[in-house]
Design a protein around this motif. Structure first.
Motif: not given
Length: 125
Positions: A24-27, A29-43, A57-60, A118-122
């Motif tokens: 899905g989109s990695t843009k 949506r809330h003015g933050g920064v995103t990372q992809v982890s597996g199937e999830m997009v974490i902002e 996950e997949e825009d949901e 799921a892990f994301a590093t910023f």
């Protein structure tokens, strides 16, 4: 010969395009920064009110109540672990938390139902 090359190039571009949007989109949506982890997009969103994390996950939206979340902040050689509180929808929060510029933030999420992680590093700017 040229037609075969053009067809192969078009197929390669189509495959690349669909792979890029598999999660899905990695843009943000809330003015933050995103990372992809597996199937999830974490902002990750920092504000004067604290730190918020949104999960899709997949825009949901992924229900925050189904996740355990934790932030690990490394700044100035010190580490701090903070538990994220589930909010409405796909929001997890750490109210009142200030993350300084230059810090490294690791978001760790665990599914309550299945234990999936799921892990994301910023790198905070």
């Amino acid at each position: 010969m040229i037609k075969a090359i053009i067809t192969a190039s078009a197929l390669a571009l189509a495959a690349l395009s669909s792979a890029a949007f598999a999660h899905g989109s990695t843009k943000p949506r809330h003015g933050g920064v995103t990372q992809v982890s597996g199937e999830m997009v974490i902002e990750l969103v920092r504000s004067a009110k604290g730190v918020d994390v949104y999960v899709v996950e997949e825009d949901e939206p992924v229900a925050a109540t189904g996740l355990d979340g934790k932030l690990t902040i490394t700044a100035g050689g010190a580490k701090q672990a903070v538990v994220l509180a589930p909010g409405e929808g796909n929001l997890l929060s750490a109210p009142g938390l200030a993350v300084p510029a230059g810090a490294k933030v690791v978001v760790a999420l665990t599914g309550k139902a299945d234990g999936a992680k799921a892990f994301a590093t910023f790198d905070v700017k």
